[in-house]
Design a protein around this motif. Structure first.
Motif, short mmCIF file in Angstrom:
data_model
loop_
_atom_site.label_atom_id
_atom_site.label_comp_id
_atom_site.label_asym_id
_atom_site.label_seq_id
_atom_site.Cartn_x
_atom_site.Cartn_y
_atom_site.Cartn_z
N ARG A 179 8.59 6.89 -15.66
CA ARG A 179 7.17 6.92 -15.29
C ARG A 179 6.45 8.13 -15.83
O ARG A 179 5.23 8.20 -15.75
N ALA A 200 -2.84 1.22 -3.42
CA ALA A 200 -2.87 0.84 -4.83
C ALA A 200 -1.44 0.82 -5.40
O ALA A 200 -1.08 -0.07 -6.18
N HIS A 201 -0.61 1.78 -4.98
CA HIS A 201 0.79 1.79 -5.43
C HIS A 201 1.54 0.58 -4.87
O HIS A 201 2.35 -0.04 -5.56
N ARG A 218 0.67 -2.48 -6.81
CA ARG A 218 1.32 -2.49 -8.12
C ARG A 218 2.82 -2.85 -7.98
O ARG A 218 3.36 -3.62 -8.74
N TYR A 253 8.37 2.42 -5.48
CA TYR A 253 8.59 1.60 -6.68
C TYR A 253 10.04 1.17 -6.87
O TYR A 253 10.31 0.17 -7.51
N GLU A 295 3.10 -6.49 -7.23
CA GLU A 295 2.86 -7.29 -8.44
C GLU A 295 4.13 -7.37 -9.29
O GLU A 295 4.37 -8.37 -9.96
N ALA A 296 4.91 -6.29 -9.22
CA ALA A 296 6.16 -6.26 -9.99
C ALA A 296 7.29 -6.98 -9.23
O ALA A 296 8.45 -6.90 -9.62
#
Ligand SMILES: Cc1ncc(COP(=O)(O)O)c(C=O)c1O
Length: 430
Positions: free
Chosen positions: A428, A21-22, A25, A370, A28-29
């Motif tokens: 975050r 899931a991370h 995300r 991230y 997507e970024a």
């Protein structure tokens, strides 16, 4: 009364999946993520295996079959066990399952009453701890030490044995450490169990990485040691060695046909049977000599990557990485890095609730995904009981050499990015 049964509170998960899931995300970024989190070979199943499955589907071999597993496949498993472990196993003692994971739950359901104790390696495959708790067992982690190469000895195991011990789980080669049990160390463990445990204590030997050993090592199984065949549930399958993770094919050899009958009954109550065309392909995987070269080429690739990756990681300030002997993971100690980058401090200043849900290496893991596009798995995903204060990450070498090289570049940059880490934690509100 509540909607969800209370036992679900005790059910854990496998973070190698949830980290997805991370990654989604981050992607997507617009971040390119290197997937060092993956627990599967980056190879596809071999042509001769694929063709066998397709032929069977085309011939209509796609109906319900024996819930214990096709006799033809169980015979091939028996031959594989004879060739690799030197023991003769009657196919009556073999049960086919959708992967090597289901036998973990089948064993808990078969042998463990609430209050019984289950010993399992930690760090280890997370499902052991999760399902032990779910079945009401008392979890007894056998803590593996970095300075012992994550191997353990009979004297490490002995203090965990008690009147309530029911299952002792072993895993060699190991996920996540790549350590291998062999030789006199394995003899002594077998000898201890033989001497100290009653006849109802079972060993669950998870050997799903049996094909993936480095430096010319040969796989060894506790089942070959004196007295052990009568108490060992020997488990393996096709996911890792034959790169067939999505096919879902595994098996268990039980000490007796009666115990195999219970596993079969549990199969009937849950999955009914493993698809016949998948079992036929699994049979071909064992019987077709073409498999040997395919496995050898894959293992050679993992070994070459390990030989690059371990020294490269050790060259990054704050990382100390032992050399794995099998499987396809490296498991570096990142304690110094967690301290130097500020992850320990950031974790210590979290509110109690958040602190409980994460770790310094967990914060580092998120930062790496991230901000640097590197996906890893935190040590706490591999058994959490008694793991506080241990700072490790698991990285998989089931990724091409070019991605490993790029990953090392990114890790090196991340390791000195103290400001970036501080900004990440602020942004975050982890
Ligand atoms: C130690 C260990 N046991 C069992 C399994 C489950 O294997 P399968 O995909 O065949 O169910 C895995 C998968 O990662 C594993 O690492």
């Amino acid at each position: 009364m509540s909607l969800i049964a209370r036992r679900i509170d005790d059910l854990g998960t496998e973070n190698a999946f949830t980290v997805g899931a991370h990654i989604a995300r981050a992607e997507e970024a617009g971040i390119d993520v290197i997937r060092f989190n993956l627990g599967e070979p980056d190879f596809d199943s071999a042509d001769h295996i694929n063709r066998e499955a397709i032929r069977h589907i085309e011939e209509g071999n796609a109906h319900y079959v024996d819930p214990q597993g096709l006799l033809s496949f169980r015979r091939a498993i028996a031959e594989h066990v004879a060739a690799t472990r030197g023991i003769g196993v009657d196919p009556d003692r073999i049960v086919v399952t959708p992967g090597a994971k289901p036998p973990i739950g089948l064993a808990m359901a078969t042998y463990v009453d609430p209050g019984d104790e289950v010993i399992y390696p930690s760090p280890g495959f997370p499902i052991y701890e999760s399902l032990a708790r779910y079945h009401g067992a008392v979890p007894r982690p056998l803590h593996l030490q970095e300075d012992a190469g994550f191997a353990f000895t009979a004297s490490d195991l002995q203090p965990l044995l008690s009147e309530r011990t029911k299952l002792i789980i072993l895993n060699s080669p190991s996920n996540p450490t790549g350590a291998v049990l062999s030789g006199p160390g394995l003899d002594e463990v077998a000898d201890l169990v033989d001497r100290a445990c009653g006849p109802d204590v079972r060993i669950f030997s998870d050997e799903v990485y049996e094909h993936i050993l480095f430096d010319g090592r040969r796989h060894e199984s506790i089942v070959t040691r004196p007295g052990m065949e009568a108490r060992t549930i020997l488990v393996s399958g096709h996911s890792k060695g034959f790169a067939m993770t999505g096919w879902r094919l595994g098996w268990a050899v039980l000490p007796t046909p009666d115990e195999a009958e219970i596993f079969t009954r549990l199969n009937i109550n849950t999955i009914s049977c493993v698809p016949p065309f998948i079992q036929e392909a699994g049979r071909a995987a064992y019987e077709d000599p073409a498999s040997r070269d395919v496995i050898d080429a894959m293992v050679a690739a993992f070994e070459e990557r390990r030989n690059f990756f371990v020294p490269a990681l050790n060259d990054i300030d704050g990382i100390r990485c032992a050399t794995p002997q099998g499987a396809f993971y490296v498991f570096p100690n990142v304690e110094r890095l967690c301290r130097s980058i500020g992850a320990v401090e950031a974790w210590e200043s979290l509110p109690a609730g958040r602190k409980r849900r994460t770790t310094p290496a967990g914060l580092l893991q998120l930062f790496l995904i991230y901000r640097y596009g590197v996906a890893t798995v935190d040590r706490h995903a591999f058994g959490s009981i008694g793991a506080d204060g241990q700072h490790f990450l698991r990285l998989s070498v089931a990724t091409g050499l070019d991605r490993l090289e790029e990953g090392v570049r990114r890790l090196r940059a991340a390791a000195s990015d103290v400001e970036g880490f501080a900004a990440f934690v602020d942004d975050r509100a982890v």
